[in-house]
Scaffold this motif. Structure first.
Motif, PDB file in Angstrom:
ATOM      1  N   ALA A 179       0.833  -1.211   0.000  1.00  0.00           N
ATOM      2  CA  ALA A 179       0.000   0.000   0.000  1.00  0.00           C
ATOM      3  C   ALA A 179       0.868   1.261   0.000  1.00  0.00           C
ATOM      4  N   GLY A 180       1.994   1.221   0.713  1.00  0.00           N
ATOM      5  CA  GLY A 180       2.872   2.379   0.771  1.00  0.00           C
ATOM      6  C   GLY A 180       3.525   2.701  -0.561  1.00  0.00           C
ATOM      7  N   ARG A 181       3.948   1.682  -1.285  1.00  0.00           N
ATOM      8  CA  ARG A 181       4.535   1.909  -2.608  1.00  0.00           C
ATOM      9  C   ARG A 181       3.462   2.359  -3.595  1.00  0.00           C
ATOM     10  N   PHE A 182       2.287   1.776  -3.503  1.00  0.00           N
ATOM     11  CA  PHE A 182       1.181   2.140  -4.394  1.00  0.00           C
ATOM     12  C   PHE A 182       0.805   3.605  -4.214  1.00  0.00           C
ATOM     13  N   SER A 183       0.749   4.064  -2.970  1.00  0.00           N
ATOM     14  CA  SER A 183       0.341   5.444  -2.699  1.00  0.00           C
ATOM     15  C   SER A 183       1.456   6.444  -2.968  1.00  0.00           C
ATOM     16  N   GLY A 184       2.694   5.952  -3.002  1.00  0.00           N
ATOM     17  CA  GLY A 184       3.832   6.836  -3.173  1.00  0.00           C
ATOM     18  C   GLY A 184       4.440   7.277  -1.857  1.00  0.00           C
ATOM     19  N   ALA A 185       3.868   6.836  -0.742  1.00  0.00           N
ATOM     20  CA  ALA A 185       4.377   7.220   0.575  1.00  0.00           C
ATOM     21  C   ALA A 185       5.683   6.499   0.907  1.00  0.00           C
ATOM     22  N   GLU A 186       5.857   5.341   0.317  1.00  0.00           N
ATOM     23  CA  GLU A 186       7.037   4.504   0.576  1.00  0.00           C
ATOM     24  C   GLU A 186       7.965   4.577  -0.636  1.00  0.00           C
ATOM     25  N   GLU A 187       9.264   4.689  -0.406  1.00  0.00           N
ATOM     26  CA  GLU A 187      10.212   4.786  -1.511  1.00  0.00           C
ATOM     27  C   GLU A 187      10.285   3.486  -2.286  1.00  0.00           C
ATOM     28  N   GLU A 188      10.467   3.610  -3.596  1.00  0.00           N
ATOM     29  CA  GLU A 188      10.653   2.440  -4.446  1.00  0.00           C
ATOM     30  C   GLU A 188      12.056   1.862  -4.218  1.00  0.00           C
ATOM     31  N   LEU A 193      13.196   5.621  -9.625  1.00  0.00           N
ATOM     32  CA  LEU A 193      11.818   5.245  -9.904  1.00  0.00           C
ATOM     33  C   LEU A 193      10.857   6.176  -9.167  1.00  0.00           C
ATOM     34  N   ARG A 194       9.917   6.754  -9.906  1.00  0.00           N
ATOM     35  CA  ARG A 194       8.922   7.619  -9.288  1.00  0.00           C
ATOM     36  C   ARG A 194       7.994   6.810  -8.382  1.00  0.00           C
ATOM     37  N   GLY A 195       7.418   7.480  -7.418  1.00  0.00           N
ATOM     38  CA  GLY A 195       6.448   6.829  -6.548  1.00  0.00           C
ATOM     39  C   GLY A 195       5.036   7.020  -7.078  1.00  0.00           C
ATOM     40  N   GLY A 196       4.130   6.150  -6.673  1.00  0.00           N
ATOM     41  CA  GLY A 196       2.735   6.262  -7.103  1.00  0.00           C
ATOM     42  C   GLY A 196       2.271   5.043  -7.859  1.00  0.00           C
ATOM     43  N   HIS A 197       1.236   5.227  -8.675  1.00  0.00           N
ATOM     44  CA  HIS A 197       0.665   4.085  -9.381  1.00  0.00           C
ATOM     45  C   HIS A 197       0.029   4.518 -10.702  1.00  0.00           C
ATOM     46  N   ILE A 198      -0.293   3.553 -11.521  1.00  0.00           N
ATOM     47  CA  ILE A 198      -0.975   3.804 -12.789  1.00  0.00           C
ATOM     48  C   ILE A 198      -2.358   4.393 -12.474  1.00  0.00           C
ATOM     49  N   PRO A 199      -2.727   5.498 -13.107  1.00  0.00           N
ATOM     50  CA  PRO A 199      -4.034   6.098 -12.820  1.00  0.00           C
ATOM     51  C   PRO A 199      -5.180   5.088 -12.966  1.00  0.00           C
ATOM     52  N   ASN A 200      -6.122   5.190 -12.045  1.00  0.00           N
ATOM     53  CA  ASN A 200      -7.337   4.366 -12.014  1.00  0.00           C
ATOM     54  C   ASN A 200      -7.081   2.898 -11.655  1.00  0.00           C
ATOM     55  N   SER A 201      -5.855   2.564 -11.280  1.00  0.00           N
ATOM     56  CA  SER A 201      -5.588   1.184 -10.875  1.00  0.00           C
ATOM     57  C   SER A 201      -6.016   0.965  -9.431  1.00  0.00           C
ATOM     58  N   LYS A 202      -6.174  -0.294  -9.069  1.00  0.00           N
ATOM     59  CA  LYS A 202      -6.551  -0.686  -7.717  1.00  0.00           C
ATOM     60  C   LYS A 202      -5.370  -1.408  -7.079  1.00  0.00           C
ATOM     61  N   ASN A 203      -5.363  -1.472  -5.767  1.00  0.00           N
ATOM     62  CA  ASN A 203      -4.236  -2.055  -5.048  1.00  0.00           C
ATOM     63  C   ASN A 203      -4.652  -3.259  -4.220  1.00  0.00           C
ATOM     64  N   LEU A 204      -3.985  -4.379  -4.448  1.00  0.00           N
ATOM     65  CA  LEU A 204      -4.157  -5.574  -3.627  1.00  0.00           C
ATOM     66  C   LEU A 204      -2.772  -6.194  -3.412  1.00  0.00           C
ATOM     67  N   PRO A 205      -2.097  -5.856  -2.305  1.00  0.00           N
ATOM     68  CA  PRO A 205      -0.782  -6.441  -2.048  1.00  0.00           C
ATOM     69  C   PRO A 205      -0.836  -7.965  -2.138  1.00  0.00           C
ATOM     70  N   PRO A 279       1.638   9.039 -17.251  1.00  0.00           N
ATOM     71  CA  PRO A 279       0.967   9.685 -16.119  1.00  0.00           C
ATOM     72  C   PRO A 279       0.961   8.780 -14.891  1.00  0.00           C
ATOM     73  N   LEU A 280       0.882   9.362 -13.727  1.00  0.00           N
ATOM     74  CA  LEU A 280       0.779   8.568 -12.513  1.00  0.00           C
ATOM     75  C   LEU A 280      -0.150   9.249 -11.531  1.00  0.00           C
ATOM     76  N   SER A 281      -0.580   8.487 -10.559  1.00  0.00           N
ATOM     77  CA  SER A 281      -1.398   9.019  -9.464  1.00  0.00           C
ATOM     78  C   SER A 281      -0.694   8.703  -8.160  1.00  0.00           C
ATOM     79  N   VAL A 282      -0.936   9.527  -7.151  1.00  0.00           N
ATOM     80  CA  VAL A 282      -0.422   9.256  -5.824  1.00  0.00           C
ATOM     81  C   VAL A 282      -1.588   9.253  -4.839  1.00  0.00           C
ATOM     82  N   GLY A 283      -1.358   8.727  -3.680  1.00  0.00           N
ATOM     83  CA  GLY A 283      -2.433   8.586  -2.711  1.00  0.00           C
ATOM     84  C   GLY A 283      -2.985   7.182  -2.725  1.00  0.00           C
ATOM     85  N   GLU A 284      -3.977   6.935  -1.892  1.00  0.00           N
ATOM     86  CA  GLU A 284      -4.494   5.585  -1.724  1.00  0.00           C
ATOM     87  C   GLU A 284      -5.308   5.108  -2.910  1.00  0.00           C
ATOM     88  N   LYS A 285      -5.899   6.018  -3.671  1.00  0.00           N
ATOM     89  CA  LYS A 285      -6.744   5.601  -4.789  1.00  0.00           C
ATOM     90  C   LYS A 285      -6.288   6.253  -6.071  1.00  0.00           C
TER      91      LYS A 285
END
Length: 285
Positions: A179-188, A193-205, A279-285
Motif C-alpha cells: 500500500a505504501g509503494r502504491f500510494s507513493g508514501a514509501e520509496e521504491e 523510480l517515481r512513486g505512485g501508481h498507474i491512474p485508475n488502478s486498484k491495489n491488492l498487495p 501519467p501517474l497518481s499518488v495517494g491511496e486511490k
C-alpha cells in the motif's frame, strides 16, 4: 467452495507421494529482491527438492532489455526449457523458497508459452522443510526434452496497451505492491523510480492472498480479497507490480477462482515509473 482450477495447486503431501512419477518434473523458481541478500541459485545447490531443476528467472528472460527479467523470445524460452528437461508430456510442479511468490512468475511464463500442465507447490520450500521432507544437494543433469512453444499474447500486456487502456477503461488494472509503494508514501527499491501508481488502478498487495502458514488462501477467502478492492469478476484484469514477479501471484489467485481474462503487465511499475511521459497518481486511490 473448491478452487475453480484445483489441478493448478498441489500440496506437499501430494508431491511427496508422486515425486517419482515418470511424467513429473519439479522446478525451483526462487527469486529474491536484492535487499533480501539471498542467493537463490546457491540455496538451490545446497538443498532442493530431489529431482528439481533451477529456473533462473533473471536469465530466462530478454537479457538485452534494460528492464529486469522481461519475457524472452519463444525461441530462447524453448531452448532453456529443453535444457532443463521440461517439455511436452510433462506435468511441471513449480516451487520457491518464499512460499508462493516467484513460483507464480514461472507458472505464468510456462503457460504463456503454451504449456498448460503446470502447477504451484502450495507453501513451497518453506512448508516442505517445516515438514521435515527430504532434500538433495546433488546437481541436476536432466535429459533434454522437446518443448513446443505456443505464445499466448492474450496473457501479457505491454506499456502501450496499458497506456491505451487509460482511455478505453476496458480492463481493470490491479497492482500487487504494498500500500505504501502504491500510494507513493514509501520509496521504491529501484533508484530513479517515481512513486505512485498507474491512474485508475486498484491495489491488492500480493501477500493478502497468502495464509499465515505460507499457503494460498481458500477460494472463498480469495474471492473476498478481490471483492474488497472492487474487482469485477466479469471484466478483464491486468495485473501489475514492481517488475512483473508478484503481479503473477495476483494472476494465479484470479486463475484459482476461475477468472478467465487475466493478463500481466510485464514491465510493470519499473517500466511505467521510469518513463516520465507516463501519467501517474499518488495517494491511496
Amino acid at each position: 467452495m473448491p478452487y475453480a482450477n484445483p489441478t493448478s495447486l498441489v500440496s506437499t503431501e501430494w508431491l511427496s507421494q508422486h515425486i517419482n512419477a515418470p511424467d513429473i518434473r519439479i522446478v525451483d523458481a526462487s527469486w529474491y529482491l536484492p535487499a533480501e541478500n539471498r542467493d537463490p541459485k546457491a540455496e538451490f545447490e545446497a538443498a532442493h527438492i530431489p529431482g528439481a531443476v533451477f529456473f533462473d528467472i533473471d536469465e530466462i528472460s530478454d537479457t538485452d532489455n534494460p528492464l529486469p527479467h522481461m519475457i524472452p523470445s519463444p525461441e530462447k524460452f524453448s531452448s532453456r526449457m529443453r535444457r532443463l528437461g521440461l517439455g511436452d508430456g510433462n506435468r511441471i510442479i513449480v516451487y520457491d523458497g518464499s512460499g508462493i511468490r516467484s513460483a507464480a512468475r514461472a507458472w505464468w511464463m510456462i503457460r504463456l508459452f503454451g504449456h498448460e500442465d503446470v502447477a504451484i507447490l502450495d507453501g513451497g520450500m518453506k512448508k516442505w522443510l517445516a515438514e521435515g521432507r527430504e532434500t538433495s544437494d546433488l546437481p541436476s543433469h536432466p535429459a533434454e526434452r522437446h518443448f513446443t512453444s505456443r505464445f499466448n499474447s492474450l496473457m501479457v500486456r505491454e506499456k502501450a496497451q496499458v497506456r491505451k487502456n487509460l482511455e478505453t477503461a476496458k480492463e481493470q488494472v490491479l497492482d500487487a505492491r504494498s500500500a505504501g509503494r502504491f500510494s507513493g508514501a514509501e520509496e521504491e527499491p529501484r533508484e530513479g523510480l517515481r512513486g505512485g501508481h498507474i491512474p485508475n488502478s486498484k491495489n491488492l498487495p500480493f501477500n493478502q492472498l497468502i495464509s499465515d502458514d505460507g499457503t494460498l488462501k481458500n477460494s472463498d477467502a480469495l474471492e473476498v480479497e478481490f471483492e474488497k478492492v472492487g474487482i469485477d469478476p466479469k471484466a478483464p484484469v491486468i495485473t501489475s507490480c514492481g517488475s512483473g514477479i508478484t503481479a503473477c501471484v495476483l494472476a494465479f489467485g484470479l486463475h484459482m477462482i476461475g477468472h478467465r481474462r487475466v493478463s500481466v503487465y510485464d514491465g510493470s511499475w519499473t517500466e511505467w515509473g521510469l518513463d516520465t511521459d507516463m501519467p501517474l497518481s499518488v495517494g491511496e486511490k
